[in-house]
Design an enzyme around this catalytic site. Structure first.
Site: not given
Length: 828
Positions: A496-498
């Site tokens: 997540v988040e990149g």
């Protein structure tokens, strides 16, 4: 004499290059030595130096170069320079540059890192950490939350709302806590022992409607929503990713079309939304949804621009057309996460965050928030989880005995224990001091990518090592397993988040090469503005930097002219090596950009290796800052040394990999001579350091206490009613008595080996009783060991369940051992 003058000329030029003193100084050195050579030594050396001085003057002095060299260089630069898209420009402009920029210069000024000391938390923040956070953890039964109910208990939800856990970032004027970034980091590290709790608290305080409203919301939106978010009346989520837009968030296929619709008898201009979002944390229970979409105005109702770009809106859950409430099942820990779908939804323009004026500004809003949020939530969770691994792995390996010795004394076990300790130390230093930068007004875009990637990878490594040393204890799931759920869920943070692969391959160096480099952004701006004078200044400043880094990297690799650093004797050599590798990194970065040009974007492995070099230097700097600013405890110097030995050895390894794979082999060979003139210098941590760290974290030592300072270490503190046993407290309690217990273990085992105890006394409990009967143990010894061994056995025990416990459909369970049929007679 000629050779001596030649060496003098080389040394003088190296000094000029190291100091980036400029063309005049270089010409002065060559002319001066040339005149001496002409008078007292060799005509040919003098001629060589005069020719060199002439070429240098023609290429370097502004009055000469601007008439012939600058125009040619400018024309070539326009052809080979990478094109920067509008979305990339927004991302580059979103963050600020701090210590990451210093590392790009090749001559980092440590004063700029050390000037802002981390002063710690306020009294209010510390009280919240020691009271509310500990009470929340005392209400967490990990097995019950993850398996039995797949949710937090209702009383815990009520507590989190009442104590404003969801309002840490919201200013006090709106009813929030108004905490600093350091406090948010500390809270999330404390809560990280339960991933579901940490995620539930962390997400609303990270990338979400709250932060967007604070920075960009209208006054009306702030006045209405922020108090409701602060006290939990509204639970937010933010819909960004979807089936076709994950790490590439700019490729959103979700649309908002400007249109008119009649509402309550009035014609209203608004947006017709169609979207499909996936993997949205808190979506199943959210009362208000932040949404990113692509906004279009085909009929020109707002302006003559049809494609308005990415836009953000805040939409109540009960808006017609929204499908919400279903859940995904994240691996390991089923925190609340699910899809959101919108079909032909109409929203008024005042639902846009910031109102109509912020239409099309969504990408800028998101990346500015990400540069801060990415620094805090997942890295803090990783650091907190790492400390928990130190507590449990260290404790378990000390009380777990095999071959009549604690397994913590076995070298094969000590190696992963030392890695756990070092990576925890690095993670804590990085998150705490980067958070301090945020509190000083920085928006660390590149460090946020460094922390997100490396610390979540550290978390995965640490949990793997911790699982290894625990053996069967943590591979058997159940209420007593305090690590298996976190281990299974570690993949979530990687994704997540990149996604981590993308973050390493594209973001860290890809963003840093332009944003943090002292000259590249200026050169690109000069190209875009067709400003040859600005290009001349930037380009030849850049050239001076290249020569300076070459000289610094070469001389410092030889141990000559080491950087003057403001650290004590124990840390000095490490800071000097960071400076040396900074010069090598700057030189290699420029070599890659020059030889590959725009192709560097597609050379992801090259970019990743340069990013790894930058990351290791940044993390090493954070360790040095932490060492410099905090009061060290016994054993901490060994931990600092192990951590920096590991980081610098990794830096050198990546440098070698970069040189081995740079496509231009001639340039790679020259770089190898400059950056590694006498080969590799760093071999990694020694076995002696490994032994020291393993012992420190598996005993009741000051170093163990310091590493565990971010954790809840009690049970039912401050009046809270603990509903679960805290394994950290249990291990700490056992380690306090371990030295006494170890003497008694040895005493009983020695008596057994000498035949003083019955040969059948195989269990520890039997051996203790036999030792008492034989007079080997006193009554006090026996009482102590009965109690101690009972606690040990509880920590070693794993859970078992009824045969059909795990079958959701009980009717499908096969009876593998049916009772034999009754017969009238049985054979005798």
């Amino acid at each position: 004499m000629t050779f001596i003058l030649f060496i003098v000329a080389i040394a003088g030029l190296l000094v000029v290059m190291r100091q980036e003193a400029g063309t005049k100084a270089a010409v002065g050195v060559m002319v001066g030595v040339g005149l001496v050579s002409l008078l007292f030594a060799s005509f040919w050396l003098a001629l060589l130096l005069f020719i060199g001085a002439g070429i240098t003057a023609a290429a370097g002095l502004p009055g000469f170069r601007r008439s012939w060299l600058t125009p040619k260089a400018f024309a070539l630069f326009k052809k080979v320079a990478p094109k920067v898209s509008e979305t990339e420009k927004v991302a580059l402009e979103a963050g600020t540059v701090s210590w990451d920029g210093e590392l790009f210069t090749g001559k980092p000024d440590w004063h700029n890192l050390l000037i802002n000391r981390n002063t710690g938390l306020t009294d209010k923040e510390q009280a919240f950490l020691d009271n509310q956070c500990n009470q929340a953890l005392a209400m967490c039964n990990a097995w019950d939350i993850a398996v039995e109910r797949a949710d937090l208990p209702e009383e815990l939800w009520d507590f989190l709302k009442r104590e404003k856990f969801f309002g840490m970032i919201i200013p006090e004027q709106y009813g929030g806590l108004g905490f600093s970034a350091k406090a948010q980091t500390a809270v999330l590290q404390r809560l990280a022992v339960n991933e579901m709790l940490m995620v539930t608290v962390g997400v609303p305080n990270s990338l979400g409607p709250g932060e967007l409203l604070i920075k960009y919301g209208t006054d009306e939106q702030k006045e209405y929503y922020l108090p409701r978010l602060a006290d939990g009346r509204d639970i937010p989520c933010f819909g960004l990713t979807g089936p076709r837009a994950g790490s590439d968030a700019t490729s959103l296929p979700d649309t908002g079309i400007v249109c008119k619709q009649e509402v309550d008898g009035k014609e209203v201009i608004g947006l017709r939304l169609n979207f499909e979002k996936r993997w949205i944390t808190l979506a199943p229970i959210a009362t208000v949804v932040g949404l990113a979409f692509r906004m279009f105005d085909p009929d020109g109702l707002l302006s003559d621009v049809e494609d308005r770009g990415i836009t953000c809106a805040l939409i109540p859950r009960d808006t017609d057309g929204m499908e919400i409430g279903r859940r995904h099942c994240p691996i390991g820990s089923p925190f609340l996460n699910g899809p959101i779908i919108g079909k032909d939804m109409f929203i008024p323009l005042d639902y846009l965050i910031g109102g109509e004026k912020m239409a099309g500004e969504g990408w800028r809003m998101l990346v500015e928030c990400l540069s801060v949020g990415r620094c805090i939530t997942l890295p803090s969770g990783a650091a907190g989880g790492a400390a928990f691994a130190v507590a449990t792995a260290g404790g378990f390996t000390r009380i777990r005995r095999q071959f009549n010795t604690p397994v913590a004394e076995m070298e094969g076990v000590q190696q992963p224990l030392a890695r756990i300790a070092a990576k925890t130390y690095i993670a804590q230093a990085a998150v705490n001091h980067t958070a301090n930068m945020i509190d000083q007004g920085q928006k660390p875009a590149v460090p946020s990518a460094i922390l997100k990637y490396h610390l979540t990878e550290y978390q995965r490594d640490i949990l793997s090592d911790a699982m290894d040393v625990h053996g069967g204890k943590t591979v058997t799931l159940g209420p007593r397993n305090y690590m298996g759920i976190s281990f299974s869920g570690s993949a979530v943070s990687i994704t997540v988040e990149g996604a981590n692969i993308m973050t390493r391959s594209l973001m860290i160096f890809g963003q840093g090469a332009i944003r943090c480099h002292p000259y590249v952004l200026k050169e690109l701006a000069a190209k875009d503005n067709d400003d040859i004078d600005a290009f001349d200044e930037a380009f030849f400043g850049h050239a001076g930097l290249v020569f300076g880094n070459a000289a610094r990297a070469f001389t410092q690799a030889l141990g000559i002219g080491l950087a003057d650093v403001p650290f004590d004797h124990g840390a000095r050599k490490y800071a000097q090596s960071v400076a040396r590798f900074s010069a090598a990194f700057g030189l290699c970065s420029d070599a890659a950009m020059t030889t590959l040009g725009s192709e560097l974007k597609m050379r992801e492995l090259t970019s990743a290796r340069l990013g790894d070099m930058l990351s290791n230097l940044y993390l090493a700097s954070m360790v040095l800052k932490h060492w410099h600013e905090t009061q060290p405890v016994d054993g901490e110097q060994a931990l600092m040394a192990y951590s920096l030995d590991m980081l610098l050895a990794r830096t050198e390894t990546v440098l070698v990999e970069f040189l081995d794979n740079l496509p231009n082999r001639l340039v790679a060979g020259a770089l190898r001579v400059i950056t590694l003139p006498i080969g590799r210098r760093w071999t990694g941590p020694s076995d002696a350091l490994t032994h020291t760290l393993a012992k420190a974290i598996s005993t009741d030592s000051p170093l163990r206490k310091k590493l565990l300072s971010s954790l809840w270490v009690g049970e039912g503190e401050n009046g809270a009613d603990a509903v679960v046993s805290n394994p950290v407290a249990s291990y700490n309690d056992l380690l306090k008595d371990n030295a006494k217990a170890e003497k008694l273990y040895r005493k009983a085992n020695k008596a057994y080996s000498k035949g003083e105890l019955p040969i059948t006394a195989l269990h520890p409990e039997q051996r203790f009783e036999a030792a008492l009967d034989a007079g080997v143990f006193s009554d006090e010894d026996a009482i102590f060991m009965r109690d101690y061994e009972a606690k040990v056995l509880e920590m070693l025990t794993v859970d078992d369940f009824a045969f059909d416990e795990f079958a959701r459909n009980k009717s499908s369970v096969i009876d593998h051992n049916p009772s034999p049929p009754q017969t009238q007679s049985q054979p005798s």
